[in-house]
Design a protein around this motif. Structure first.
Motif, PDB file in Angstrom:
ATOM      1  N   THR A 240       0.812  -1.216   0.000  1.00  0.00           N
ATOM      2  CA  THR A 240       0.000   0.000   0.000  1.00  0.00           C
ATOM      3  C   THR A 240       0.848   1.271   0.000  1.00  0.00           C
ATOM      4  OG1 THR A 240      -0.185  -0.141   2.411  1.00  0.00           O
ATOM      5  CG2 THR A 240      -1.959  -1.100   1.117  1.00  0.00           C
ATOM      6  N   VAL A 241       0.197   2.359  -0.367  1.00  0.00           N
ATOM      7  CA  VAL A 241       0.838   3.673  -0.393  1.00  0.00           C
ATOM      8  C   VAL A 241       1.160   4.097   1.038  1.00  0.00           C
ATOM      9  CG1 VAL A 241       0.520   6.113  -0.959  1.00  0.00           C
ATOM     10  CG2 VAL A 241      -0.335   4.340  -2.523  1.00  0.00           C
ATOM     11  N   PRO A 242       2.399   4.545   1.315  1.00  0.00           N
ATOM     12  CA  PRO A 242       2.768   4.946   2.675  1.00  0.00           C
ATOM     13  C   PRO A 242       1.845   6.035   3.218  1.00  0.00           C
ATOM     14  CG  PRO A 242       4.721   4.779   1.293  1.00  0.00           C
ATOM     15  CD  PRO A 242       3.532   4.623   0.371  1.00  0.00           C
ATOM     16  N   GLY A 243       1.488   5.911   4.491  1.00  0.00           N
ATOM     17  CA  GLY A 243       0.660   6.908   5.143  1.00  0.00           C
ATOM     18  C   GLY A 243      -0.824   6.740   4.934  1.00  0.00           C
ATOM     19  N   THR A 244      -1.245   5.766   4.119  1.00  0.00           N
ATOM     20  CA  THR A 244      -2.664   5.531   3.892  1.00  0.00           C
ATOM     21  C   THR A 244      -3.144   4.376   4.763  1.00  0.00           C
ATOM     22  OG1 THR A 244      -2.311   3.973   2.060  1.00  0.00           O
ATOM     23  CG2 THR A 244      -2.488   6.312   1.510  1.00  0.00           C
ATOM     24  N   ASN A 245      -4.435   4.357   5.028  1.00  0.00           N
ATOM     25  CA  ASN A 245      -5.038   3.252   5.769  1.00  0.00           C
ATOM     26  C   ASN A 245      -5.154   2.052   4.836  1.00  0.00           C
ATOM     27  OD1 ASN A 245      -6.952   1.462   7.011  1.00  0.00           O
ATOM     28  ND2 ASN A 245      -7.622   3.159   8.304  1.00  0.00           N
ATOM     29  N   VAL A 246      -4.720   0.889   5.311  1.00  0.00           N
ATOM     30  CA  VAL A 246      -4.779  -0.315   4.485  1.00  0.00           C
ATOM     31  C   VAL A 246      -6.196  -0.556   3.965  1.00  0.00           C
ATOM     32  CG1 VAL A 246      -4.606  -2.837   4.568  1.00  0.00           C
ATOM     33  CG2 VAL A 246      -2.782  -1.432   5.527  1.00  0.00           C
ATOM     34  N   ALA A 247      -7.199  -0.236   4.781  1.00  0.00           N
ATOM     35  CA  ALA A 247      -8.592  -0.468   4.378  1.00  0.00           C
ATOM     36  C   ALA A 247      -8.979   0.334   3.137  1.00  0.00           C
ATOM     37  CB  ALA A 247      -9.536  -0.127   5.529  1.00  0.00           C
ATOM     38  N   GLU A 248      -8.265   1.439   2.846  1.00  0.00           N
ATOM     39  CA  GLU A 248      -8.576   2.236   1.655  1.00  0.00           C
ATOM     40  C   GLU A 248      -8.215   1.500   0.376  1.00  0.00           C
ATOM     41  OE1 GLU A 248      -6.879   6.150   1.687  1.00  0.00           O
ATOM     42  OE2 GLU A 248      -7.092   6.327   3.860  1.00  0.00           O
ATOM     43  N   GLY A 249      -7.272   0.577   0.469  1.00  0.00           N
ATOM     44  CA  GLY A 249      -6.871  -0.172  -0.713  1.00  0.00           C
ATOM     45  C   GLY A 249      -6.188   0.677  -1.762  1.00  0.00           C
ATOM     46  N   ARG A 250      -5.193   1.441  -1.368  1.00  0.00           N
ATOM     47  CA  ARG A 250      -4.395   2.221  -2.332  1.00  0.00           C
ATOM     48  C   ARG A 250      -3.052   1.505  -2.491  1.00  0.00           C
ATOM     49  NH1 ARG A 250      -6.364   7.024  -3.879  1.00  0.00           N
ATOM     50  NH2 ARG A 250      -8.083   7.921  -2.655  1.00  0.00           N
ATOM     51  N   TYR A 251      -2.896   0.830  -3.603  1.00  0.00           N
ATOM     52  CA  TYR A 251      -1.727  -0.012  -3.825  1.00  0.00           C
ATOM     53  C   TYR A 251      -0.661   0.761  -4.595  1.00  0.00           C
ATOM     54  CZ  TYR A 251      -5.578  -3.154  -2.727  1.00  0.00           C
ATOM     55  OH  TYR A 251      -6.664  -3.731  -2.126  1.00  0.00           O
ATOM     56  N   ASP A 252       0.560   0.669  -4.113  1.00  0.00           N
ATOM     57  CA  ASP A 252       1.645   1.545  -4.546  1.00  0.00           C
ATOM     58  C   ASP A 252       2.399   0.955  -5.738  1.00  0.00           C
ATOM     59  OD1 ASP A 252       3.770   3.290  -4.758  1.00  0.00           O
ATOM     60  OD2 ASP A 252       4.204   3.330  -2.603  1.00  0.00           O
ATOM     61  N   ARG A 253       2.313   1.619  -6.888  1.00  0.00           N
ATOM     62  CA  ARG A 253       2.982   1.122  -8.086  1.00  0.00           C
ATOM     63  C   ARG A 253       4.498   1.242  -7.995  1.00  0.00           C
ATOM     64  NH1 ARG A 253       1.506   4.877 -13.152  1.00  0.00           N
ATOM     65  NH2 ARG A 253       3.107   3.535 -14.052  1.00  0.00           N
ATOM     66  N   SER A 254       5.001   2.070  -7.059  1.00  0.00           N
ATOM     67  CA  SER A 254       6.448   2.224  -6.930  1.00  0.00           C
ATOM     68  C   SER A 254       7.084   1.100  -6.116  1.00  0.00           C
ATOM     69  CB  SER A 254       6.784   3.578  -6.277  1.00  0.00           C
ATOM     70  OG  SER A 254       6.397   3.592  -4.911  1.00  0.00           O
ATOM     71  N   LYS A 255       6.263   0.283  -5.471  1.00  0.00           N
ATOM     72  CA  LYS A 255       6.786  -0.836  -4.705  1.00  0.00           C
ATOM     73  C   LYS A 255       6.894  -2.049  -5.623  1.00  0.00           C
ATOM     74  CE  LYS A 255       5.220   0.749  -0.173  1.00  0.00           C
ATOM     75  NZ  LYS A 255       4.394   0.491   1.023  1.00  0.00           N
ATOM     76  N   PRO A 256       8.085  -2.601  -5.763  1.00  0.00           N
ATOM     77  CA  PRO A 256       8.290  -3.692  -6.727  1.00  0.00           C
ATOM     78  C   PRO A 256       7.355  -4.876  -6.481  1.00  0.00           C
ATOM     79  CG  PRO A 256      10.390  -2.896  -5.870  1.00  0.00           C
ATOM     80  CD  PRO A 256       9.323  -2.255  -5.039  1.00  0.00           C
ATOM     81  N   PHE A 257       6.721  -5.320  -7.556  1.00  0.00           N
ATOM     82  CA  PHE A 257       5.869  -6.514  -7.552  1.00  0.00           C
ATOM     83  C   PHE A 257       4.739  -6.412  -6.525  1.00  0.00           C
ATOM     84  CE2 PHE A 257      10.203  -7.840  -8.760  1.00  0.00           C
ATOM     85  CZ  PHE A 257       9.948  -8.258 -10.063  1.00  0.00           C
ATOM     86  N   ALA A 258       4.213  -5.196  -6.336  1.00  0.00           N
ATOM     87  CA  ALA A 258       3.142  -5.003  -5.353  1.00  0.00           C
ATOM     88  C   ALA A 258       1.932  -5.868  -5.673  1.00  0.00           C
ATOM     89  CB  ALA A 258       2.743  -3.528  -5.286  1.00  0.00           C
ATOM     90  N   ALA A 259       1.566  -5.971  -6.965  1.00  0.00           N
ATOM     91  CA  ALA A 259       0.384  -6.745  -7.349  1.00  0.00           C
ATOM     92  C   ALA A 259       0.573  -8.223  -7.037  1.00  0.00           C
ATOM     93  CB  ALA A 259       0.085  -6.549  -8.837  1.00  0.00           C
ATOM     94  N   GLN A 260       1.740  -8.760  -7.388  1.00  0.00           N
ATOM     95  CA  GLN A 260       1.985 -10.179  -7.168  1.00  0.00           C
ATOM     96  C   GLN A 260       2.070 -10.506  -5.678  1.00  0.00           C
ATOM     97  OE1 GLN A 260       3.652  -8.295  -9.331  1.00  0.00           O
ATOM     98  NE2 GLN A 260       3.367  -9.246 -11.344  1.00  0.00           N
ATOM     99  N   ILE A 261       2.719  -9.627  -4.906  1.00  0.00           N
ATOM    100  CA  ILE A 261       2.831  -9.864  -3.472  1.00  0.00           C
ATOM    101  C   ILE A 261       1.466  -9.766  -2.808  1.00  0.00           C
ATOM    102  CG2 ILE A 261       3.762  -8.897  -1.329  1.00  0.00           C
ATOM    103  CD1 ILE A 261       6.320  -8.260  -2.931  1.00  0.00           C
ATOM    104  N   LYS A 262       0.669  -8.795  -3.236  1.00  0.00           N
ATOM    105  CA  LYS A 262      -0.699  -8.693  -2.702  1.00  0.00           C
ATOM    106  C   LYS A 262      -1.480  -9.979  -2.942  1.00  0.00           C
ATOM    107  CE  LYS A 262      -5.183  -6.611  -3.714  1.00  0.00           C
ATOM    108  NZ  LYS A 262      -5.796  -7.386  -2.667  1.00  0.00           N
TER     109      LYS A 262
END
Length: 512
Positions: A240-262
């Protein structure tokens, strides 16, 4: 172990082993569940769960209905009843929709899972996110049940000690600790196979493996510092995007392989609860399947292993089914209402379908004998769905060509056989083997319309586990499959492991 006495007459407390043998845990009801394709779109566009809310709710509701159609009993985390719009809309709406939900609860078709709370209507702690209108509707739904009805609620333990020690310890051992172990075991998998099944390009497999190493190292740091290894903590670090609530579901494209890890974390999270309860995870379409985890067993050991290449071939051999042409099926399961689902479950065709599939899963070795009956019952079930939809003038009929599809996954190789015509249509997509020792996988049965539609009624579930002792046996199986009529090697990218926020609310246990 002592069961509690339900003094208000509403609740029937049960333990995991008292669930129906075919009970399922529907992954689509998870507050973070998003289809793989939509996940990639959200990350690319920087969209939150709210921004894709309408589309996602349609997907979740369709999967919710499919779980109630295709399984006799569905276990649902208590918090989802008031925080998940796809479920709660029936309670808020009242009328026949709320009544249908009450009937499903009273019949045991829906079973609330309680983590630490002792009653389904218990007030959640203030620190947790709760939709107040949803929770009020949930309480009213329970209060409105007839005096003679009982709601089955499952919990790890119903010990009556003052500090609830037995349930806390059982939950730690059966839920929290196995989750941490599954996460920490990711780098013990064959990374090339894991990369292929999560959709990572071959040239990025090494980088993906290093990123998984960081996930495992972070998890280990949490463990040694005696902090809980929970999905939210891993999301915050890797998804997730730093500083956001996980429940908002804002996934960070700058974090490598965020989609696959999620997707991997979501898969581990949901199969882990199924394992803790000793039942099946029901994986929706376009989501990673359990086979991705390369385990030595499936959620229920009772499914047994298929270990002989020739035996495995029987799952792919030609079976003659008469093609059903002049039939129609609703183009969308969510054209129905929850009242329709309740009515469907009262019909003989639904009961015959569930019994037929139960017999097959109880004895997967009898696949040849039983799959035809399951298929026939599936055809009858869809005709009943159409009848109910027509009564409400909501049906959008489409041409229907029902087929049985069998998917055999071994390592990163996927073999698919599709019936519904005179010959099987067989395709294999094979990656080079990179492991030594035994190979694991699964056999999945899929019932669907050949004319695919995302909102159509469909069914998919693993019916057996695969364990081949060596590369030699894998090669033997591959050679046998190549001889099947219509076999072709599929071209294109490597296959993925796809099958086609509500917070756990306990004051003492950490958020799971």
């Amino acid at each position: 172990m002592t069961d509690v006495d339900s003094s208000d007459g509403l609740m029937k407390p049960i333990r995991p082993e008292q669930l129906d043998p075919g009970a399922v845990i529907a992954q689509s009801l998870d507050n973070q569940w998003v289809p793989a394709q939509l996940t990639r779109q959200m990350i690319e566009r920087g969209e939150s769960l709210d921004q894709v809310g309408l589309l996602r709710r349609q997907e979740v509701r369709a999967e919710y209905f499919r779980s109630l159609i295709n399984a006799g009993q569905v276990v649902i985390n208590r918090a989802y009843f008031y925080n998940n719009d796809a479920i709660n809309c029936d309670l808020v709406e009242q009328g026949e929709s709320r009544t249908a939900h009450q009937r499903l609860l009273a019949s045991g078709a829906i079973v609330p899972f309680l983590l630490g709370e002792r009653h389904p209507a218990e007030e959640p702690p203030d620190r947790l996110h709760v939709r107040r209108d949803g929770f009020t509707a949930w309480q009213e739904t329970l209060e409105g049940l007839p005096a003679t009805d009982r709601v089955r609620c499952v919990r790890m333990s119903w010990d009556d000690s003052a500090d609830d020690h037995e349930n806390r310890e059982s939950t730690r051992l059966r839920l929290f600790q196995p989750f941490a172990e599954k996460v920490q075991g990711l780098t013990a998998k064959d990374i090339d196979v894991l990369a292929a099944q999560t959709g990572v390009a071959r040239e990025d497999a090494d980088r993906f493996g290093r990123r998984l190493g960081e996930v495992v190292a972070f998890s280990n740091d949490l463990r040694v510092s005696r902090r809980p290894v929970v999905r939210n903590a891993l999301y915050e670090e890797f998804v997730t995007v730093p500083g956001t609530n996980v429940a908002e579901g804002r996934y960070d494209r700058s974090k490598p392989f965020a989609a696959q890890i999620k997707q991997l974390l979501d898969l581990v999270y949901n199969v882990n609860l199924a394992d803790a309860l000793g039942r099946y995870p029901l994986t929706p379409g376009d989501s990673l399947r359990r086979v991705v985890l390369q385990e030595a067993r499936e959620a229920r050991a009772a499914t047994g292993f298929v270990e002989d290449p020739e035996h495995l071939l029987t799952f792919l051999r030609r079976h003659a089914f008469a093609a059903v042409q002049d039939r129609l099926t609703p183009a969308a399961v969510n054209a129905l209402t929850l009242q329709d689902i309740w009515r469907l479950r009262q019909t003989s065709v639904w009961n015959e379908y569930v019994r037929a599939f139960g017999a097959l899963t109880a004895a997967p070795d009898t696949f040849d004998e039983r799959v035809g009956q399951v298929f026939d019952r599936y055809v009858g079930l869809n005709s009943e769905i159409l009848r109910l939809a027509r009564e409400r003038e909501r049906a959008r009929p489409a041409p229907w060509r029902p087929v049985v599809e069998v998917v055999v996954t071994v390592g990163a190789a996927v073999f698919t056989a599709v019936s519904g015509s005179d010959l099987w249509e067989v395709a294999g997509s094979v990656l080079p083997l990179t492991v030594s020792g035994s190979l694991t996988g699964s056999v999945q049965l899929v019932l669907r319309n050949r004319i695919a539609g995302r909102q159509e009624q469909r069914f998919a579930r693993e019916i057996a586990s695969v364990r081949l002792a060596s590369e030699r046996e894998w090669t033997q199986f591959h050679d046998l499959v190549r001889r099947l009529p219509g076999y072709r090697d599929a071209s294109g990218p490597a296959p993925t492991g796809t099958a086609s926020a509500t917070t756990q609310d306990n004051e003492d246990l950490p958020e799971y």
